[in-house]
Scaffold this motif. Structure first.
Motif, mmCIF file in Angstrom:
data_model
loop_
_atom_site.group_PDB
_atom_site.id
_atom_site.type_symbol
_atom_site.label_atom_id
_atom_site.label_comp_id
_atom_site.label_asym_id
_atom_site.label_seq_id
_atom_site.Cartn_x
_atom_site.Cartn_y
_atom_site.Cartn_z
ATOM 1 N N GLY B 20 -67.510 68.716 49.143
ATOM 2 C CA GLY B 20 -66.042 67.917 48.561
ATOM 3 C C GLY B 20 -64.842 66.747 48.535
ATOM 4 O O GLY B 20 -64.986 66.264 47.789
ATOM 5 N N ALA B 23 -66.742 63.824 46.977
ATOM 6 C CA ALA B 23 -66.424 63.746 45.584
ATOM 7 C C ALA B 23 -64.403 63.553 45.619
ATOM 8 O O ALA B 23 -64.302 62.187 44.611
ATOM 9 N N ALA B 24 -64.029 63.768 46.314
ATOM 10 C CA ALA B 24 -62.392 63.368 46.539
ATOM 11 C C ALA B 24 -62.140 61.893 46.389
ATOM 12 O O ALA B 24 -61.588 61.719 45.941
ATOM 13 N N GLU B 286 -66.529 70.834 43.667
ATOM 14 C CA GLU B 286 -65.072 70.589 43.232
ATOM 15 C C GLU B 286 -63.919 71.409 42.954
ATOM 16 O O GLU B 286 -62.875 70.904 42.987
ATOM 17 N N LYS B 289 -62.163 69.248 46.290
ATOM 18 C CA LYS B 289 -62.085 68.242 45.928
ATOM 19 C C LYS B 289 -60.308 68.529 45.115
ATOM 20 O O LYS B 289 -59.570 67.397 44.934
#
Lengths: 312, 312
Positions: B20, B23-24, B286, B289
């Motif tokens: 996460g 992704a962030a 997700e 993120k």
């Protein structure tokens, strides 16, 4: 057996109520008579239209009715000739054995407490509702709005009332009674829930299975879920809104179908000296029919006598 | 800007949290740095596996962690070297600008109040959650569990906190704030709700639109719904169970999709002196993120400063 039914209450009254009465009649035996309370001039045309023999029913004519938006106490006091007030008068006098209406819920609650009165030993009567269970069948949730603030001993009593209803009407042996809470552990909850837990744990009146949470309403953790009427009312309205949403979205499913209140009849008021049922405002003929059959079950099983005995 | 993230908290930690974070990172600009707090020996292999340059993150190594089942206060006190305790220490010292974790919620609440402390003037911080709205977008529900018993002035303050969050983070102009209740009329409710209504009606701090009911959670009557943490927690868990049910039943729908907590990040603790977010235990990459981006929004909009100003 005489089952009293208010013809004037509900969004589709009187027609939906009369049609429900006709449907119920088919399922009743000879000794089980329906007493229709309301404006007979409105009832008779519906019967004629349906080709139904009016002699199957008994009638008590009333000309007044309490509207859905009226103030409950004021309406009951100021409209003694309304169908709801007359229904309760008949119930009090033993001329009918139960009374059901899809009309003003508040007036039904006030009327019940004013007329047939609370069973001695019971602090506050409450309103219960059936909730569909994922595994099949239904459980009971109470209180769903009669008492916004409840003390621990009141909640304990709701457990006793719910237990007797589940055992006698839902025919669940040794029902599992739980407390609605925000965690499973004993020490979780608001002050009322925390004080209620030990009372329920130590009671000999029902099989307490501990706390349940918001996610457990429809699963198999408990048959009877007790909460204050504030929480119960919010939970009930939220569940209804979900059901309506699934309908709007076109989701078809056996479980969601069972959210349909029509299948259950109405919400029994538990803790008063006679069977009283409040129907959903939008009651259809099927809902009315099931409310009549639910009334019959409450009379036949002598639920009120059993509740009285438990509180002696 | 330094965004603190606990790598050890959550059912799928540390891997889901590190993924996460990666992704962030793609969505953050150069000055927005993620500070990963946890066992670096567990973080590095995940980064290597993903071919991700470890220099993009900063690290604070910790060897202890607080488990999901641990007693919040005890854990915070007895494990000062745990990722959550260290995270709050860094937040208190200003070495990070926000702190988020998908770990033990209770420890996060206790840690926030112990370390960065409640904003002066605020009676009790609360936990808020985003709820999807049928018309699109999201509203805010608070409190969802930090305070099982609330007094009217506490609920009024939740309205102020929710209003500021909705305005700044959800970017809703003049948010409509409502009180969760069992009827629309002013005189409806339990004692707390009845006493809260006039306080909210007369406040100049937000646009009070009156009572809403359980059925109004997802409709357009209000942007912010205030309730005590007992009610809010039950409502939230019930909504989650409905979402899970629609998934199990295979219902696909844009609205129900938005029930997926992953899209919202986590639940902000409002009322403490720094941005703190609690993620869902089952947080996926997700969700993590989005929790990081939500942290960024809380820092960027200076929400805490605005709350402080409102309570001066």
């Amino acid at each position: 057996m005489k089952i009293g039914l208010d013809i004037m209450g509900g969004d589709y009254a009187p027609k939906a109520i009369v049609l429900g009465a006709i449907a119920a009649h088919e399922a009743l035996s000879a000794g089980e008579r329906l007493v229709l309370i309301g404006d007979t001039s409105l009832i008779k045309p519906v019967l004629a239209e349906q080709g139904f023999n009016p002699d199957h029913f008994e009638y008590v004519h009333t000309e007044e009715a309490i509207g859905m938006g009226e103030h409950p106490t004021k309406a009951i006091v100021q409209k003694p000739n309304s169908s709801i007030a007359v229904g309760f008068q008949l119930l009090k006098e033993g001329k009918i054995d139960s009374f059901a209406s899809a009309g003003n819920s508040g007036a039904m609650l006030v009327g019940a407490v004013f007329s047939v009165k609370t069973i001695p030993g019971i602090i506050r009567p409450c309103l219960s509702t059936l909730v569909p269970k994922l595994k099949g069948g239904a459980g009971l949730l109470l209180d769903v709005g009669a008492n916004a603030d409840c003390k621990p001993d009141t909640l304990l009593q709701f457990g006793i009332l719910g237990n007797l209803y589940a055992e006698n009407i839902l025919q669940i042996a040794n029902p599992r009674v739980a407390l609605m809470n925000i965690g499973e552990e004993e020490e979780k909850g608001n002050m009322v829930a925390m004080a209620t837990f030990p009372l329920m744990r130590d009671t000999r009146f029902f099989n307490f299975v501990g706390n349940v949470e918001g996610r457990d309403l429809f699963n198999d953790k408990a048959d009877v879920i007790v909460c204050d009427g504030f929480t119960g009312n919010i939970v009930l309205k939220m569940a209804e809104s979900f059901y309506i949403l699934t309908l709007k979205k076109g989701f078809k499913d056996e479980f969601f179908d069972r959210f349909n209140y029509e299948k259950y009849g109405g919400s029994p008021i538990l803790g008063v000296n006679a069977p009283v049922i409040i129907g959903h405002g939008i009651s259809s003929p099927e809902a009315v029919k099931n409310m009549v059959l639910q009334s019959k079950d409450m009379i036949e099983t002598q639920l009120v006598e059993k509740i009285k005995k438990a509180f002696k």
